[in-house]
Enzyme design. Sequence first.
Site, PDB file in Angstrom:
ATOM      1  CG  HIS A  19      -2.117   0.861   1.037  1.00 55.91           C
ATOM      2  ND1 HIS A  19      -2.075   2.210   1.230  1.00 55.91           N
ATOM      3  CD2 HIS A  19      -3.366   0.570   0.619  1.00 55.91           C
ATOM      4  CE1 HIS A  19      -3.260   2.714   0.960  1.00 55.91           C
ATOM      5  NE2 HIS A  19      -4.062   1.741   0.582  1.00 55.91           N
ATOM      6  CG  ASP A  59      -8.346  -4.726  -2.925  1.00 57.56           C
ATOM      7  OD1 ASP A  59      -9.515  -4.491  -2.594  1.00 57.56           O
ATOM      8  OD2 ASP A  59      -7.663  -3.966  -3.621  1.00 57.56           O
TER       9      ASP A  59
HETATM   10  N1  CMC Z   1       4.056  -7.546  -4.316  1.00 66.70           N
HETATM   11  C1  CMC Z   1       5.388  -7.548  -4.385  1.00 66.70           C
HETATM   12  N2  CMC Z   1       6.165  -6.463  -4.225  1.00 66.70           N
HETATM   13  C2  CMC Z   1       5.522  -5.305  -3.966  1.00 66.70           C
HETATM   14  C3  CMC Z   1       4.131  -5.241  -3.863  1.00 66.70           C
HETATM   15  C4  CMC Z   1       3.389  -6.409  -4.050  1.00 66.70           C
HETATM   16  N3  CMC Z   1       2.056  -6.410  -3.975  1.00 66.70           N
HETATM   17  N4  CMC Z   1       3.783  -3.971  -3.595  1.00 66.70           N
HETATM   18  C5  CMC Z   1       4.916  -3.272  -3.547  1.00 66.70           C
HETATM   19  N5  CMC Z   1       5.963  -4.059  -3.781  1.00 66.70           N
HETATM   20  C6  CMC Z   1       7.379  -3.671  -3.808  1.00 66.70           C
HETATM   21  C7  CMC Z   1       7.728  -3.129  -5.189  1.00 66.70           C
HETATM   22  O1  CMC Z   1       8.148  -4.143  -6.067  1.00 66.70           O
HETATM   23  C8  CMC Z   1       8.812  -2.161  -4.848  1.00 66.70           C
HETATM   24  O2  CMC Z   1       9.990  -2.881  -4.599  1.00 66.70           O
HETATM   25  P1  CMC Z   1      11.459  -2.266  -4.957  1.00 66.70           P
HETATM   26  O3  CMC Z   1      11.593  -1.052  -4.073  1.00 66.70           O
HETATM   27  O4  CMC Z   1      12.379  -3.377  -4.633  1.00 66.70           O
HETATM   28  O5  CMC Z   1      11.395  -1.930  -6.419  1.00 66.70           O
HETATM   29  C9  CMC Z   1       8.351  -1.552  -3.512  1.00 66.70           C
HETATM   30  O6  CMC Z   1       7.545  -2.559  -2.925  1.00 66.70           O
HETATM   31  C10 CMC Z   1       7.518  -0.292  -3.670  1.00 66.70           C
HETATM   32  O7  CMC Z   1       6.430  -0.582  -4.556  1.00 66.70           O
HETATM   33  P2  CMC Z   1       5.661   0.498  -5.408  1.00 66.70           P
HETATM   34  O8  CMC Z   1       4.850  -0.171  -6.476  1.00 66.70           O
HETATM   35  O9  CMC Z   1       6.612   1.556  -5.855  1.00 66.70           O
HETATM   36  O10 CMC Z   1       4.712   1.089  -4.318  1.00 66.70           O
HETATM   37  P3  CMC Z   1       3.531   2.085  -4.589  1.00 66.70           P
HETATM   38  O11 CMC Z   1       3.316   2.830  -3.335  1.00 66.70           O
HETATM   39  O12 CMC Z   1       3.761   2.869  -5.830  1.00 66.70           O
HETATM   40  O13 CMC Z   1       2.299   1.118  -4.915  1.00 66.70           O
HETATM   41  C11 CMC Z   1       0.534  -0.398  -4.706  1.00 66.70           C
HETATM   42  C12 CMC Z   1       1.323   0.726  -4.015  1.00 66.70           C
HETATM   43  C13 CMC Z   1      -0.719  -0.692  -3.917  1.00 66.70           C
HETATM   44  C14 CMC Z   1       0.098   0.060  -6.097  1.00 66.70           C
HETATM   45  C15 CMC Z   1       1.437  -1.652  -4.788  1.00 66.70           C
HETATM   46  O14 CMC Z   1       1.764  -2.098  -3.504  1.00 66.70           O
HETATM   47  C16 CMC Z   1       0.789  -2.770  -5.600  1.00 66.70           C
HETATM   48  O15 CMC Z   1       0.884  -2.756  -6.827  1.00 66.70           O
HETATM   49  N6  CMC Z   1       0.121  -3.751  -4.918  1.00 66.70           N
HETATM   50  C17 CMC Z   1      -0.568  -4.822  -5.630  1.00 66.70           C
HETATM   51  C18 CMC Z   1      -1.922  -4.327  -6.119  1.00 66.70           C
HETATM   52  C19 CMC Z   1      -2.911  -4.168  -5.001  1.00 66.70           C
HETATM   53  O16 CMC Z   1      -3.061  -5.028  -4.147  1.00 66.70           O
HETATM   54  N7  CMC Z   1      -3.645  -3.017  -5.032  1.00 66.70           N
HETATM   55  C20 CMC Z   1      -4.670  -2.706  -4.047  1.00 66.70           C
HETATM   56  C21 CMC Z   1      -4.260  -1.542  -3.206  1.00 66.70           C
HETATM   57  S1  CMC Z   1      -5.294  -1.275  -1.780  1.00 66.70           S
HETATM   58  C22 CMC Z   1      -6.857  -0.916  -2.385  1.00 66.70           C
HETATM   59  C23 CMC Z   1      -6.924   0.207  -3.355  1.00 66.70           C
HETATM   60  O17 CMC Z   1      -6.235   1.205  -3.273  1.00 66.70           O
HETATM   61  O18 CMC Z   1      -7.739   0.090  -4.254  1.00 66.70           O
END
Ligand code: CMC
Length: 382
Positions: free
Chosen positions: A264, A318
């Site tokens: 998140h 989720d």
């Molecule tokens: N699985 C594996 N690695 C992850 C995940 C994940 N679900 N989420 C973040 N990371 C890692 C990512 O690979 C990155 O690693 P590194 O620094 O080594 O490159 C680091 O954590 C930061 O990730 P980010 O994508 O830059 O983080 P963000 O704040 O931009 O994204 C997020 C947040 C929710 C989009 C992301 O965690 C994600 O894609 N999660 C999976 C999709 C998901 O479950 N979404 C629902 C979110 S909650 C409900 C809503 O908002 O609708």
Amino acid sequence: MAEMPEYIPGLAGVPAARTSICLIDGIVGKLQYRGYPIEVLAEQGTYEEVAYLLLFGKLPTTRQLDEFRGQLIAERGLKFRIIDLLKTLPESGHPMDALTAAVAAMGMFYKGDHIEDLEFRRLSVIRLIAKLPTIVAAWHRIRRGDDPIKPSTELSHAANFLYMLEGEVPTRLAERVFDVALVLHAEHSMNASTFTARVTGSTLTDPYAVVASAIGSLAGPLHGGANEQVLATLEDIEDRSPQAVRRWAEDRLARKEKIMGFGHRVYKVKDPRATILQGLATQLFRKFGSTPDYDLAVELEGQMTDLVGSKGIYPNVDFYSGIVYQKLGIPIDLFTPIFAVSRVSGWLAHLLEQLENNRIFRPSQIWIGEADRTFVPIEERG
Ligand code: CMC
């Protein structure tokens, strides 16, 4: 040349509004609507009460809540032509697209003079919260060749939605669990769809366009669409032994693949909504029997905590919502539309707040292209 502002991808940490709707402390896992802890609202509130709180900033009195409920019930029905519109859409299409189309069309049927007309604003807010569940349920039936079920004038917001899907009044437990799920999804500060709603609203367009654009934003797999994908993720894990689950997760992480339902932007601990949903799942299992997906989900959570918990990656809302909805008999591709059915009250609360002190959104950009180029006629281009 003026000094370049810093570019922050995804506007992470950049404030986009001053607000009193939703407070999150992602370090300790605190979530409050209008200053009330989510745990208390989930335990003691109903969706209608929470929607009122979000929109008007205070908990309703009995009289105010009765009046609000009555207004919602009166607006549950759909115009025949909205139903006709749904009938023209391809049944293989995603319900989020059908919802976007129907909500955008509402703007043509309920034209107001101007968003600054307070009565038009009030009625639009009521109509949108009341009719979104009816659209989702009607579409679900239409696409499989059944007639939509007329909304009940007796049931609660949560029970009426479940009733409109299959024509059966849900048990008290199913109603309560679904109501809590709606409360948990109703608002979550400046996420992508809420930001979209505020940006669209800041142009003074009508609330139907605001909600239609927010639904489009919610549909993406990084946002609301993740809840549908969690079950597919669990299905993907064939060997459910702890060692195999760990290998599966390690493999995904090594390939830098995102595991749906984890991570998140704001929470660096387990999302408090995931904890509440887990409690609801166990209540359902006690009554209707467990599901192997739940045991697998708990195993995956444990392995992921071990592997990436130190990076602040934990289950989000989720992760357990799909398991709960599945147990309630809801089809997978309705999970994200249900998110919209709930979140619409948050979007509209933000719209009302935006309009109180509106300035059209117009951020800047950082130019990285070539400037002052010479136009070459087409016949002279190499
Ligand atoms: N699985 C594996 N690695 C992850 C995940 C994940 N679900 N989420 C973040 N990371 C890692 C990512 O690979 C990155 O690693 P590194 O620094 O080594 O490159 C680091 O954590 C930061 O990730 P980010 O994508 O830059 O983080 P963000 O704040 O931009 O994204 C997020 C947040 C929710 C989009 C992301 O965690 C994600 O894609 N999660 C999976 C999709 C998901 O479950 N979404 C629902 C979110 S909650 C409900 C809503 O908002 O609708």
